[in-house]
Design a protein around this motif. Structure first.
Motif, short mmCIF file in Angstrom:
data_model
loop_
_atom_site.label_atom_id
_atom_site.label_comp_id
_atom_site.label_asym_id
_atom_site.label_seq_id
_atom_site.Cartn_x
_atom_site.Cartn_y
_atom_site.Cartn_z
N ALA A 124 -50.50 18.37 22.40
CA ALA A 124 -49.42 19.38 22.42
C ALA A 124 -49.48 20.27 23.67
O ALA A 124 -48.46 20.66 24.21
CB ALA A 124 -49.47 20.24 21.16
N LYS A 125 -50.69 20.63 24.09
CA LYS A 125 -50.89 21.41 25.33
C LYS A 125 -50.14 22.74 25.36
O LYS A 125 -49.45 23.06 26.34
CB LYS A 125 -50.48 20.58 26.56
CG LYS A 125 -51.23 19.27 26.73
CD LYS A 125 -50.66 18.50 27.91
CE LYS A 125 -51.13 17.08 27.98
NZ LYS A 125 -52.45 16.89 28.51
N CYS A 126 -50.24 23.51 24.32
CA CYS A 126 -49.62 24.84 24.31
C CYS A 126 -50.26 25.70 25.42
O CYS A 126 -51.49 25.69 25.56
CB CYS A 126 -49.84 25.52 22.97
SG CYS A 126 -49.34 24.52 21.56
N PHE A 169 -58.42 26.17 23.47
CA PHE A 169 -59.29 25.35 22.62
C PHE A 169 -59.16 23.85 22.90
O PHE A 169 -60.14 23.12 22.84
CB PHE A 169 -58.96 25.65 21.16
CG PHE A 169 -59.58 24.71 20.17
CD1 PHE A 169 -60.94 24.72 19.94
CD2 PHE A 169 -58.78 23.81 19.47
CE1 PHE A 169 -61.52 23.84 19.03
CE2 PHE A 169 -59.34 22.93 18.55
CZ PHE A 169 -60.71 22.95 18.33
N TYR A 170 -57.98 23.40 23.21
CA TYR A 170 -57.75 21.94 23.23
C TYR A 170 -58.37 21.26 24.45
O TYR A 170 -58.60 21.88 25.49
CB TYR A 170 -56.25 21.63 23.14
CG TYR A 170 -55.50 21.73 24.46
CD1 TYR A 170 -55.41 20.64 25.33
CD2 TYR A 170 -54.89 22.91 24.84
CE1 TYR A 170 -54.73 20.73 26.53
CE2 TYR A 170 -54.21 23.02 26.03
CZ TYR A 170 -54.13 21.92 26.88
OH TYR A 170 -53.47 22.03 28.07
N GLY A 199 -56.63 19.74 16.55
CA GLY A 199 -55.63 19.36 17.54
C GLY A 199 -54.80 18.18 17.06
O GLY A 199 -55.10 17.56 16.04
N HIS A 200 -53.76 17.88 17.84
CA HIS A 200 -52.89 16.74 17.51
C HIS A 200 -53.46 15.51 18.20
O HIS A 200 -53.09 15.19 19.33
CB HIS A 200 -51.46 17.01 17.96
CG HIS A 200 -50.88 18.24 17.34
ND1 HIS A 200 -49.58 18.63 17.53
CD2 HIS A 200 -51.42 19.17 16.51
CE1 HIS A 200 -49.35 19.75 16.86
NE2 HIS A 200 -50.45 20.10 16.24
N CYS A 237 -55.97 17.16 21.76
CA CYS A 237 -54.61 17.54 21.40
C CYS A 237 -53.63 17.16 22.49
O CYS A 237 -53.89 17.38 23.67
CB CYS A 237 -54.55 19.04 21.15
SG CYS A 237 -52.97 19.56 20.47
N PHE A 289 -50.81 28.78 25.64
CA PHE A 289 -51.61 29.94 25.20
C PHE A 289 -52.95 29.52 24.60
O PHE A 289 -53.70 30.35 24.12
CB PHE A 289 -50.84 30.76 24.15
CG PHE A 289 -50.42 29.93 22.97
CD1 PHE A 289 -51.29 29.68 21.94
CD2 PHE A 289 -49.15 29.39 22.91
CE1 PHE A 289 -50.93 28.89 20.86
CE2 PHE A 289 -48.77 28.60 21.83
CZ PHE A 289 -49.67 28.36 20.81
N CYS A 290 -53.25 28.21 24.62
CA CYS A 290 -54.41 27.69 23.89
C CYS A 290 -55.56 27.38 24.82
O CYS A 290 -55.40 26.63 25.79
CB CYS A 290 -54.01 26.43 23.11
SG CYS A 290 -55.39 25.69 22.23
N LYS A 313 -44.08 20.72 19.65
CA LYS A 313 -44.93 20.44 18.48
C LYS A 313 -44.21 20.82 17.19
O LYS A 313 -44.41 20.20 16.15
CB LYS A 313 -46.29 21.13 18.60
CG LYS A 313 -46.30 22.63 18.37
CD LYS A 313 -47.74 23.18 18.40
CE LYS A 313 -47.74 24.69 18.15
NZ LYS A 313 -49.07 25.28 18.23
S1 SF4 Z 1 -54.84 22.80 19.40
FE1 SF4 Z 1 -53.00 23.76 18.48
S2 SF4 Z 1 -52.58 25.58 19.74
FE2 SF4 Z 1 -54.02 24.26 20.90
S3 SF4 Z 1 -52.69 22.97 22.22
FE3 SF4 Z 1 -53.02 21.84 20.32
S4 SF4 Z 1 -51.31 22.39 18.98
FE4 SF4 Z 1 -51.37 23.91 20.64
#
Ligand code: SF4
Length: 400
Positions: free
Chosen positions: A66-68, A73-74, A110-111, A64, A70-71, A191
């Motif tokens: 986007a690198k939020c 997972f990515y 993910g993106h 991904c 709070f995540c 995002k």
């Molecule tokens: S997987 Fe979703 S929440 Fe996690 S960084 Fe990427 S867009 Fe954000």
């Protein structure tokens, strides 16, 4: 404006304003909030049925851009821990889902800049060709926006193409809090802005899809901003009537860049109850037992929830942030019935499909959560070679 006058409005079935919602949220005793939310639930669902769905939550890629913050997972593009699931792996997961009576995939990821729109279209068509009745509840609004940017097509055109390929509905993920101040602070403004998220849902509803809506609370937002989020969803639902359900959960802080502490179970129940009161035009509210655990999930049924969400076969995102609750169908049904409700299986449109599947036929018990990939499996799906990559790492990997 007193708590008693606002409570009387809720009891009479009148809509509450943002200011009234805030007073309730901040000052109403928790048992009163619960009673009000339960009265709204009972008005909408007088038959005392609590529903759930048998489906599988699959994350097709963890790569991904986007690198939020709070995540947990990515993984970055080029990371050795990054993965993309192959079509055959996804078919195997669908076979396992159908074996336990499942009717759909909740498919999000993910993106990933190396998966073009045609990859999604080919995947959806392949799934529909093999499993014509199986539903695809797939791609949250930020993923649709990501595909719009990658393909240089407008959002409505992307949605039309995905529907033509087999998309059945859109999950409400990626909403977090629909206030741009919060989104900027969480690094998720890029995002999708609040307006962009709502616009994807507006277009999806106009195109005939039903979708869900979500709220992740407990990061940096204020009480006012939680209420604003609910009011914005209520306004779009007034406009389109396209949302089937609302799901709220608390931010899971472990292994995230943002860090911090998780909201309490009490905060969850108050937030759920307030959501039921404010979202007077939403029929269904799910209990988020995946983040709260089975017992708070069960208690949710007294605080406005009328649905236990999904049987959990596989989960990757919440687990990456430290939580990993698991309930199969028998356990979900036990929690519903012990709370005094009748348990019914449903589909994505909340239509009742029947009673518990495990009472109709023998199904394997799923007592352990599956993962997207077995640990150490770094295989690259063969069909990826058919799709152009955008990132340098992706291009290099495909010429090897
Ligand atoms: S997987 Fe979703 S929440 Fe996690 S960084 Fe990427 S867009 Fe954000």
């Amino acid at each position: 404006m007193t708590i008693d006058t606002i409570a009387a409005k809720v009891t009479a079935g009148e809509r509450v304003s943002a200011d009234e919602a805030l007073v309730l949220y901040r000052h109403a005793p928790t048992p009163l909030l619960g009673r009000l939310a339960d009265a709204v639930r009972a008005r909408k669902h007088p038959e005392s049925i609590v529903t759930y769905i048998i489906d599988r939550n699959v994350n097709y890629t963890n790569v991904c851009v986007a690198k939020c913050t709070f995540c947990a997972f990515y993984r970055d593009v080029g990371s050795p821990e990054g993965y993309v699931l192959g079509f055959e792996e996804l078919f195997r997961k669908i076979d396992e889902t159908i074996a336990v009576g499942g009717v759909q995939l909740l498919l999000q990821g993910g993106h990933n800049p190396d998966l073009p729109l045609t990859w999604y279209e080919d995947l959806f068509r392949a799934v529909k060709q093999r499993y014509p009745e199986f539903k695809l509840h797939a791609l949250s609004p930020p993923e649709v926006i990501h595909l719009s940017r990658l393909s240089q097509l407008a959002v409505p055109a992307v949605i039309d193409r995905l529907i033509a390929a087999g998309l059945d509905s859109i999950p409400g993920g990626g909403a977090e809090i629909l206030v741009d101040r919060v989104r900027k602070a969480l690094h998720c403004y890029g995002k999708a802005t609040a307006d962009e998220w709502l616009d994807v849902m507006r277009h999806a509803h106009r195109a005939g899809l039903r979708t869900t809506a979500t709220m992740m609370y407990g990061t940096v937002e204020s009480d006012e901003e939680r209420v604003e989020h609910l009011i914005r969803l209520r306004a779009l639902q007034d406009e389109t009537s396209g949302f089937t359900a609302f799901i709220t959960w608390s931010y899971q802080p472990d292994h995230t860049e943002l860090g911090g502490r998780e909201a309490t179970g009490l905060d969850y129940l108050r937030t759920l109850a307030l959501s039921r009161i404010v979202l007077d035009n939403f029929d269904n509210l799910q209990a988020s037992w995946v983040t709260q655990g089975g017992k708070v999930g069960q208690l949710s049924l007294a605080y406005g929830a009328n649905d236990m969400g999904s049987v959990m076969i596989e989960e990757n995102v919440v687990r990456a942030a430290g939580a990993s609750y698991c309930m199969d169908e028998a356990e979900i049904v036990r929690n519903i019935e012990d709370a005094g409700f009748t348990a019914r299986r449903r589909n994505m449109h909340y239509e009742i499909l029947g009673g518990p599947m495990f009472r109709e036929r023998e199904v394997p018990r799923m007592l352990e959560l599956a993962t997207a990939r077995a640990e150490g499996d770094t295989s690259v799906p063969v069909e990826l070679a058919n799709y152009p990559a955008r990132s340098r790492a992706g291009k290099e990997a495909r010429t090897r």
